[in-house]
Scaffold this active site. Structure first.
Site, short mmCIF file in Angstrom:
data_model
loop_
_atom_site.label_atom_id
_atom_site.label_comp_id
_atom_site.label_asym_id
_atom_site.label_seq_id
_atom_site.Cartn_x
_atom_site.Cartn_y
_atom_site.Cartn_z
N GLY A 49 10.64 27.55 -11.57
CA GLY A 49 11.48 28.16 -12.64
C GLY A 49 11.22 29.39 -13.04
N ARG A 66 5.85 38.71 -6.59
CA ARG A 66 5.13 37.55 -6.76
C ARG A 66 3.78 37.58 -6.81
NH1 ARG A 66 5.97 32.51 -7.28
NH2 ARG A 66 8.32 32.61 -6.99
N ASP A 70 0.59 -1.18 -0.08
CA ASP A 70 0.03 -0.10 0.07
C ASP A 70 0.85 1.35 -0.05
OD1 ASP A 70 0.88 -0.07 2.41
OD2 ASP A 70 -0.81 -0.23 3.39
N LYS A 121 11.56 41.86 -7.99
CA LYS A 121 10.58 41.03 -8.44
C LYS A 121 9.28 41.13 -7.52
CE LYS A 121 10.69 36.46 -6.62
NZ LYS A 121 11.08 35.06 -6.42
N SER A 138 12.02 26.60 -7.88
CA SER A 138 10.79 25.76 -7.76
C SER A 138 10.33 25.66 -9.30
CB SER A 138 9.79 26.54 -7.06
OG SER A 138 8.64 25.69 -6.77
N HIS A 184 14.88 29.15 3.90
CA HIS A 184 14.67 30.49 3.11
C HIS A 184 14.60 31.88 3.92
CE1 HIS A 184 12.50 32.58 0.14
NE2 HIS A 184 11.36 32.94 0.78
C1 R5P Z 1 11.61 33.04 -3.16
O1 R5P Z 1 11.61 34.18 -2.71
C2 R5P Z 1 12.64 32.24 -3.46
O2 R5P Z 1 13.79 32.79 -3.16
C3 R5P Z 1 12.87 31.81 -4.93
O3 R5P Z 1 13.00 32.97 -5.81
C4 R5P Z 1 11.56 31.14 -5.32
O4 R5P Z 1 11.11 30.01 -4.63
C5 R5P Z 1 11.75 30.71 -6.79
O5 R5P Z 1 10.46 30.28 -7.24
P1 R5P Z 1 9.99 29.79 -8.53
O6 R5P Z 1 11.08 29.11 -9.16
O7 R5P Z 1 8.93 29.09 -8.86
O8 R5P Z 1 10.02 31.19 -9.21
#
Ligand code: R5P
Length: 299
Positions: free
Chosen positions: A224, A194, A42, A192, A222, A132
């Protein structure tokens, strides 16, 4: 359990950190424990230790990512504790869930805290690499330390004749500064914003990158998206080549394709998460931290 700063005699390497565990064993001249790891039909995990470790000190090495590996870690800790180890030191090359380090909206779990609390249940100390945010160390109820793989990454970049280092956001600026100092080149950072887990906005900014071999350095790749957009901006501004480097290479959500589409020249990651891009090891920075925090390992 005893004081962490005492002895470490054995290493227990988990399925997600085999390379680092092996490197640490060689570097610190510590034996690796013999184990059986398997999965039931499982898919539940099974751990069995074959050595007698009662009264001994054990260093468990396991990346806490993805979810299955976290359960594996809990079972490894349980087995070592139940076998009567004198102390358990947990090395988390990558501390999964650490990015949800606070409540962004009411009602959310503080994931980093939840995972840290559970790991602390059977641990005397924790060491992790390039978290982080440093404050996640405070979520552990045992002493927790971090170390940085930046110098190892910088050494690799230096050999590749990188002559400009870029941080994709202000949060990664110190990392870029440190790498640039070791490479002996210029650095800068981008702005940047987000938008969500898959979308970021990079604000164009004049960089001194024309004709240069640039490396963008971050803690995590993550999806990219951050790197792909930063590469496009640098190429627009005349960079000769653009490589991307990170400590933790998750490469999810089509990251590899995004980086290829952005014409990334090289992808470099450490082995905190083992992938085809793990070109340098985080073992050395972990070993150095162990040598500093564990008295009997000091020269
Ligand atoms: C966020 O502040 C981290 O330092 C990376 O910049 C982030 O995790 C990158 O994420 P992704 O590859 O999804 O853009």
């Amino acid at each position: 359990m005893g004081d962490l700063r005492c002895r470490i005699m054995y290493i227990l390497g988990g399925t997600s950190a085999k390379t680092i565990a092996t490197h640490l064993g060689k570097r610190l001249q510590l034996p690796l424990l013999q184990t059986t790891y398997k999965r039931f039909p499982d898919d539940e995990f099974y751990v069995r230790l074959h050595d007698t470790i009662a009264g001994q000190d054990v260093l468990i090495v396991q990346t806490a990512y993805p979810d299955q590996r976290i359960v594996e870690l809990f079972l490894m800790q349980d087995a070592v504790h139940d076998a009567g180890a004198k102390s358990i030191s947990v090395i988390l090359p990558y501390f999964g869930y650490s990015r949800q380090d606070k409540k962004f909206e009411a009602g959310e779990a503080i994931s980093a805290r939840a995972i840290a609390q559970h790991i602390s249940m059977n641990a005397d100390c924790v060491i992790t690499v390039d978290p982080h945010k440093d404050h996640v160390l405070n979520f552990f109820s045992v002493p927790a330390y971090s170390c940085s793989a930046v110098s190892t990454i910088a050494q690799y970049l230096k050999e590749k004749n990188i002559d400009f280092v870029l941080a994709p956001d202000k949060g990664a600026k110190e990392r870029a500064k440190e790498a640039a100092a070791l490479i002996n080149c210029e650095y800068d950072y981008l702005e940047k914003t987000r938008i969500d887990g898959f979308t970021v906005k990079i604000t164009p900014k004049k960089l001194d990158a024309r004709g240069k071999h640039v490396a963008i350095i971050d803690d995590i790749i993550s999806t990219g998206t951050t790197m792909a957009q930063s590469i496009k901006e640098l190429k627009k501004q005349g960079a000769k080549s653009v490589s991307v480097a990170c400590t933790h290479g998750l490469f999810v959500g089509g990251a590899k394709e995004k980086l290829k589409d952005a014409e990334c020249d090289e992808i470099i990651s450490t082995d905190t998460i083992e992938t085809e891009y793990s070109k340098v090891s985080a073992a050395e920075c972990i070993a150095e931290t162990l040598l500093k925090t564990v008295p009997q390992l000091k020269n």
